[in-house]
Design a protein around this motif. Structure first.
Motif, PDB file in Angstrom:
ATOM      1  N   ARG A  30       0.827  -1.207   0.000  1.00 38.02           N
ATOM      2  CA  ARG A  30       0.000   0.000   0.000  1.00 38.02           C
ATOM      3  C   ARG A  30       0.862   1.258   0.000  1.00 38.02           C
ATOM      4  N   GLN A  67       1.933   2.032  -3.550  1.00 36.80           N
ATOM      5  CA  GLN A  67       0.817   2.515  -4.361  1.00 36.80           C
ATOM      6  C   GLN A  67       0.451   3.949  -3.997  1.00 36.80           C
ATOM      7  N   LEU A  68       0.469   4.260  -2.700  1.00 36.16           N
ATOM      8  CA  LEU A  68       0.189   5.632  -2.280  1.00 36.16           C
ATOM      9  C   LEU A  68       1.253   6.589  -2.801  1.00 36.16           C
ATOM     10  N   GLU A  76       0.425   7.341  -6.359  1.00 40.14           N
ATOM     11  CA  GLU A  76      -0.781   8.159  -6.454  1.00 40.14           C
ATOM     12  C   GLU A  76      -0.548   9.591  -5.971  1.00 40.14           C
ATOM     13  N   ASN A  77       0.183   9.747  -4.885  1.00 40.08           N
ATOM     14  CA  ASN A  77       0.302  11.053  -4.233  1.00 40.08           C
ATOM     15  C   ASN A  77       1.525  11.845  -4.653  1.00 40.08           C
ATOM     16  N   VAL A 120       1.779  10.902  -9.685  1.00 42.96           N
ATOM     17  CA  VAL A 120       0.631  11.419 -10.437  1.00 42.96           C
ATOM     18  C   VAL A 120       0.576  12.949 -10.411  1.00 42.96           C
ATOM     19  N   TYR A 164      -1.960   3.641 -14.052  1.00 44.69           N
ATOM     20  CA  TYR A 164      -2.537   4.864 -13.480  1.00 44.69           C
ATOM     21  C   TYR A 164      -2.983   5.766 -14.636  1.00 44.69           C
TER      22      TYR A 164
END
Length: 446
Positions: A196, A199-200, A203-204, A207, A254
């Protein structure tokens, strides 16, 4: 002479001495000009073509270690005849100290970029011809502070400060020739394993970086650090491209990243994924709690650290070439061969005349469409003509009778530049052959 006159004379003399001493101190205290501290054996042209690189990446991604390792390799370790980098004494000392800290098994890891610590480096790229070193082009490398792209301790930066920095960054993006998006390999490995935290991170941190990259017209290079950690990720040790393909698929899962790649593919703009390791596979190991620990007798063997820099010119010029038709390219090649017979002073005047003609206007328009307005200086146009034109026949040029010293010097500098450009080209050919997954937009370059 009267006592008063003697006193006045002494006062004038004393004042004059003080002024001279202050003037000398002032001159000695002035900052060294650009290029100061470089070896005197390097010939430097009046105006080098300069290419702007912006490195984006959150804190603790390995940006600092990568920069120190890249400079060390490109200033001391390349094969005989290969290009190398030089910089001013102060910057060279800073990067050398960082590398010394990195390579010492008993020392801590070098400190990363602190909040608000945007750093700028200027590197001259040096080639060899005629038994001399010649500076043939320059890289301006901006290492932007991590808080501008999210992650780390960005929340502690005042909002107003972030806005001002963001505006400055956007202006610099408009003048960039390459964007390096630094991806933390350790967190990418965690994402590939379903973690996790990894993945965070994508994403944070990655991205949000895409928003800035979409603004840029120049080539984009995702630089995947800590490549040595990928040896245990879903593929045999020798199948590096398979491991890179896993990282590629994870990134493209993503939507914002996938949309960026698709948009740039449609417009013939390049996105690369280049794996690098600043330390190699035999220098450190990861503990169970996720910390990297140096081995007591580890061997520092960096991997691919020179490739992001080698990709800058080939990818930039490939984007411009994609906007030209074959007939215009042939005409440019003819112009390039004509320019090769001129001195450097004559060349700059000739490039100005070239840009005023239809072929030159086509190049300017192609550059505007491919990498944005006002990015192609006349010096860069001259380098682009060298790139498009047929490479010099080194032996023939060396035995040719030059008109005078100015033309002979120009010949040597062009030979040195052609050698550097050819080395860039060869490195990209090898990268595409060994790691085809590195080209996210999958269209060819020269």
């Amino acid at each position: 002479m009267q006592p008063i006159g003697i006193l006045l004379l002494l006062a004038v003399v004393t004042t004059g001495v003080v002024l001279v001493v202050r003037l000398l101190r002032h001159r000695r205290a002035r900052p060294a000009p650009a290029g100061a501290g470089r070896p005197s054996t390097i010939d430097v042209t009046a105006e080098l073509p300069t290419f702007n690189i912006i490195a984006l990446g959150a804190q603790e991604t390995g940006k600092t270690v990568l920069l120190a390792s890249m400079f060390h390799r490109l200033s001391t370790e390349l094969r005989e005849g290969g290009f190398r980098l030089v910089t001013g004494l102060e910057q060279a000392a800073d990067l050398t100290d960082l590398y010394a800290t990195l390579r010492d098994p008993g020392d801590a890891w070098p400190p990363g970029t602190m909040i608000g610590q945007t750093r700028s480096f200027s590197f001259d790229c040096v080639g060899t011809a005629g038994g001399r070193d010649h500076a043939v082009l320059r890289f301006n490398y901006l290492d932007y502070a991590g808080e501008l792209v999210g992650g780390g301790r960005a929340a502690s930066v005042p909002v107003h400060g972030r806005q001002v920095s963001q505006q400055d960054l956007e202006q610099r993006l408009d003048a960039a020739h390459a964007i390096f998006g630094i991806i933390d390999g350790r967190r990418m490995v965690d994402a590939l394993r379903g973690g996790r935290d990894g993945q965070l991170y994508l994403e944070n941190t990655i991205v949000p970086m895409i928003v800035l990259m979409r603004r840029a017209e120049c080539p984009v290079h995702f630089v995947l650090t800590k490549w040595d950690l990928f040896d245990t990720v879903g593929a045999d040790e020798d199948e590096e491209n398979d491991r890179l393909e896993l990282a590629r698929k994870e990134l493209l899962s993503y939507p914002p990243i996938r949309n960026l790649v698709e948009q740039r593919r449609r417009t013939h703009k390049i996105v690369r994924l280049i794996p690098v390791s600043a330390i190699g596979r035999q220098f450190a190991t990861m503990t169970e709690d996720g910390h990297m620990v140096k081995l007591p007798h580890g061997r520092l063997r960096p991997v691919n650290v020179e490739l992001p820099l080698c990709a800058v010119l080939p990818d930039l010029f490939a984007q411009v070439s994609a906007k030209l038709d074959a007939a215009v390219e042939r005409k440019i090649a003819e112009e390039s061969r004509a320019l090769s017979r001129l001195s450097l002073t004559e060349t700059m005047s000739a490039v100005g005349r070239f840009l005023a003609r239809p072929t030159g206007q086509a190049v300017r328009l192609a550059a505007d469409l491919a990498v944005g307005r006002n990015v192609f200086s006349e010096q860069i146009v001259g380098t682009f003509l060298d790139w498009i034109g047929e490479p010099f026949e080194a032996k023939a040029r060396e035995v040719a009778q030059a008109i005078d010293d100015a033309h002979r010097s120009a010949d040597q500098i062009r030979l040195a530049r052609q050698a550097v450009l050819e080395e860039f080209r060869e490195n990209m050919v090898v990268l595409r052959r060994q790691l085809p997954a590195s080209d996210l937009t999958t269209w060819g370059v020269r």
